[in-house]
Design a protein around this motif. Structure first.
Motif, PDB file in Angstrom:
ATOM      1  N   MET A   1       0.826  -1.212   0.000  1.00 35.06           N
ATOM      2  CA  MET A   1       0.000   0.000   0.000  1.00 35.06           C
ATOM      3  C   MET A   1       0.860   1.262   0.000  1.00 35.06           C
ATOM      4  SD  MET A   1      -3.134  -0.816  -0.322  1.00 35.06           S
ATOM      5  CE  MET A   1      -4.034   0.644   0.147  1.00 35.06           C
ATOM      6  N   ARG A   2       2.042   1.194   0.619  1.00 31.06           N
ATOM      7  CA  ARG A   2       2.931   2.359   0.647  1.00 31.06           C
ATOM      8  C   ARG A   2       3.679   2.551  -0.666  1.00 31.06           C
ATOM      9  NH1 ARG A   2       4.367   0.260   5.640  1.00 31.06           N
ATOM     10  NH2 ARG A   2       6.305  -0.516   4.761  1.00 31.06           N
ATOM     11  N   THR A   3       3.971   1.458  -1.370  1.00 26.61           N
ATOM     12  CA  THR A   3       4.864   1.550  -2.517  1.00 26.61           C
ATOM     13  C   THR A   3       4.179   1.432  -3.878  1.00 26.61           C
ATOM     14  OG1 THR A   3       5.346  -0.819  -2.389  1.00 26.61           O
ATOM     15  CG2 THR A   3       6.828   0.681  -1.207  1.00 26.61           C
ATOM     16  N   CYS A   4       2.943   0.986  -3.922  1.00 25.72           N
ATOM     17  CA  CYS A   4       2.249   0.796  -5.198  1.00 25.72           C
ATOM     18  C   CYS A   4       1.787   2.149  -5.753  1.00 25.72           C
ATOM     19  CB  CYS A   4       1.055  -0.138  -5.014  1.00 25.72           C
ATOM     20  SG  CYS A   4       0.033  -0.340  -6.489  1.00 25.72           S
ATOM     21  N   ARG A   5       2.191   2.451  -6.972  1.00 25.41           N
ATOM     22  CA  ARG A   5       1.785   3.723  -7.586  1.00 25.41           C
ATOM     23  C   ARG A   5       0.277   3.813  -7.739  1.00 25.41           C
ATOM     24  NH1 ARG A   5       4.449   4.700 -13.130  1.00 25.41           N
ATOM     25  NH2 ARG A   5       3.599   2.634 -13.329  1.00 25.41           N
ATOM     26  N   GLN A   6      -0.339   2.724  -8.177  1.00 24.81           N
ATOM     27  CA  GLN A   6      -1.780   2.741  -8.419  1.00 24.81           C
ATOM     28  C   GLN A   6      -2.554   2.940  -7.117  1.00 24.81           C
ATOM     29  OE1 GLN A   6      -3.226  -0.624 -10.600  1.00 24.81           O
ATOM     30  NE2 GLN A   6      -5.357  -0.074 -10.311  1.00 24.81           N
ATOM     31  N   CYS A   7      -2.187   2.221  -6.085  1.00 26.24           N
ATOM     32  CA  CYS A   7      -2.875   2.367  -4.788  1.00 26.24           C
ATOM     33  C   CYS A   7      -2.687   3.778  -4.239  1.00 26.24           C
ATOM     34  CB  CYS A   7      -2.353   1.348  -3.786  1.00 26.24           C
ATOM     35  SG  CYS A   7      -2.765  -0.359  -4.166  1.00 26.24           S
ATOM     36  N   HIS A   8      -1.494   4.292  -4.385  1.00 23.03           N
ATOM     37  CA  HIS A   8      -1.190   5.609  -3.839  1.00 23.03           C
ATOM     38  C   HIS A   8      -1.898   6.711  -4.630  1.00 23.03           C
ATOM     39  CE1 HIS A   8       1.086   8.421  -1.458  1.00 23.03           C
ATOM     40  NE2 HIS A   8       1.464   9.042  -2.541  1.00 23.03           N
ATOM     41  N   ALA A   9      -1.896   6.613  -5.935  1.00 22.04           N
ATOM     42  CA  ALA A   9      -2.495   7.656  -6.769  1.00 22.04           C
ATOM     43  C   ALA A   9      -4.021   7.657  -6.682  1.00 22.04           C
ATOM     44  CB  ALA A   9      -2.056   7.480  -8.215  1.00 22.04           C
ATOM     45  N   ASP A  10      -4.614   6.473  -6.701  1.00 27.73           N
ATOM     46  CA  ASP A  10      -6.071   6.380  -6.710  1.00 27.73           C
ATOM     47  C   ASP A  10      -6.688   6.405  -5.309  1.00 27.73           C
ATOM     48  OD1 ASP A  10      -5.782   6.112  -9.407  1.00 27.73           O
ATOM     49  OD2 ASP A  10      -6.159   3.950  -9.445  1.00 27.73           O
ATOM     50  N   ASN A  11      -5.847   6.228  -4.297  1.00 24.95           N
ATOM     51  CA  ASN A  11      -6.345   6.133  -2.922  1.00 24.95           C
ATOM     52  C   ASN A  11      -7.352   4.995  -2.770  1.00 24.95           C
ATOM     53  OD1 ASN A  11      -5.259   7.412  -0.806  1.00 24.95           O
ATOM     54  ND2 ASN A  11      -6.722   9.099  -0.746  1.00 24.95           N
ATOM     55  N   ALA A  12      -7.169   3.969  -3.582  1.00 30.93           N
ATOM     56  CA  ALA A  12      -8.021   2.784  -3.539  1.00 30.93           C
ATOM     57  C   ALA A  12      -7.133   1.579  -3.819  1.00 30.93           C
ATOM     58  CB  ALA A  12      -9.118   2.879  -4.578  1.00 30.93           C
ATOM     59  N   PRO A  13      -7.413   0.452  -3.178  1.00 31.73           N
ATOM     60  CA  PRO A  13      -6.564  -0.720  -3.374  1.00 31.73           C
ATOM     61  C   PRO A  13      -6.693  -1.319  -4.778  1.00 31.73           C
ATOM     62  CG  PRO A  13      -8.369  -1.226  -1.881  1.00 31.73           C
ATOM     63  CD  PRO A  13      -8.458   0.222  -2.182  1.00 31.73           C
ATOM     64  N   CYS A  14      -5.558  -1.706  -5.352  1.00 35.33           N
ATOM     65  CA  CYS A  14      -5.556  -2.377  -6.648  1.00 35.33           C
ATOM     66  C   CYS A  14      -5.831  -3.872  -6.426  1.00 35.33           C
ATOM     67  CB  CYS A  14      -4.214  -2.168  -7.348  1.00 35.33           C
ATOM     68  SG  CYS A  14      -2.823  -3.017  -6.573  1.00 35.33           S
ATOM     69  N   ALA A  15      -5.836  -4.638  -7.490  1.00 33.14           N
ATOM     70  CA  ALA A  15      -6.133  -6.067  -7.401  1.00 33.14           C
ATOM     71  C   ALA A  15      -5.119  -6.805  -6.522  1.00 33.14           C
ATOM     72  CB  ALA A  15      -6.175  -6.683  -8.792  1.00 33.14           C
ATOM     73  N   VAL A  16      -3.857  -6.430  -6.619  1.00 36.81           N
ATOM     74  CA  VAL A  16      -2.825  -7.073  -5.805  1.00 36.81           C
ATOM     75  C   VAL A  16      -3.054  -6.762  -4.328  1.00 36.81           C
ATOM     76  CG1 VAL A  16      -0.349  -7.169  -5.311  1.00 36.81           C
ATOM     77  CG2 VAL A  16      -1.143  -7.076  -7.671  1.00 36.81           C
ATOM     78  N   ALA A  17      -3.388  -5.526  -4.015  1.00 38.85           N
ATOM     79  CA  ALA A  17      -3.648  -5.138  -2.630  1.00 38.85           C
ATOM     80  C   ALA A  17      -4.847  -5.899  -2.075  1.00 38.85           C
ATOM     81  CB  ALA A  17      -3.889  -3.641  -2.538  1.00 38.85           C
ATOM     82  N   LYS A  18      -5.867  -6.071  -2.888  1.00 35.27           N
ATOM     83  CA  LYS A  18      -7.038  -6.831  -2.445  1.00 35.27           C
ATOM     84  C   LYS A  18      -6.667  -8.274  -2.155  1.00 35.27           C
ATOM     85  CE  LYS A  18     -10.380  -3.966  -4.874  1.00 35.27           C
ATOM     86  NZ  LYS A  18     -11.341  -3.901  -5.971  1.00 35.27           N
ATOM     87  N   HIS A  19      -5.814  -8.847  -3.009  1.00 40.41           N
ATOM     88  CA  HIS A  19      -5.369 -10.226  -2.794  1.00 40.41           C
ATOM     89  C   HIS A  19      -4.540 -10.341  -1.515  1.00 40.41           C
ATOM     90  CE1 HIS A  19      -4.034 -14.251  -3.719  1.00 40.41           C
ATOM     91  NE2 HIS A  19      -2.789 -13.860  -3.555  1.00 40.41           N
ATOM     92  N   LEU A  20      -3.627  -9.396  -1.303  1.00 37.20           N
ATOM     93  CA  LEU A  20      -2.810  -9.414  -0.094  1.00 37.20           C
ATOM     94  C   LEU A  20      -3.667  -9.242   1.158  1.00 37.20           C
ATOM     95  CD1 LEU A  20       0.230  -7.297  -1.296  1.00 37.20           C
ATOM     96  CD2 LEU A  20       0.206  -9.760  -0.828  1.00 37.20           C
TER      97      LEU A  20
END
Length: 52
Positions: free
Chosen positions: A19-38
């Motif tokens: 969550m700290r290092t993913c560009r997509q999670c950080h930019a969108d302020n929403a979890p990406c598919a990988v974050a949801k899986h983790l």
């Protein structure tokens, strides 16, 4: 018991690091598919650790 708590801690660390290092999670302020899986892995480890 130690391996359960180790797994729980590791999955939590992986999720938080992503969550700290993913560009997509950080930019969108929403979890990406990988974050949801983790997060799903963390929740499963938490449920397993809570069992006797």
């Amino acid at each position: 018991m130690s391996s359960r708590s180790d797994a729980l801690q590791q999955t939590r660390t992986d999720y938080e690091h992503h969550m700290r290092t993913c560009r997509q999670c950080h930019a969108d302020n929403a979890p990406c598919a990988v974050a949801k899986h983790l997060l799903r892995l963390y929740n499963n480890a938490r449920r397993t650790a809570a069992r006797p």
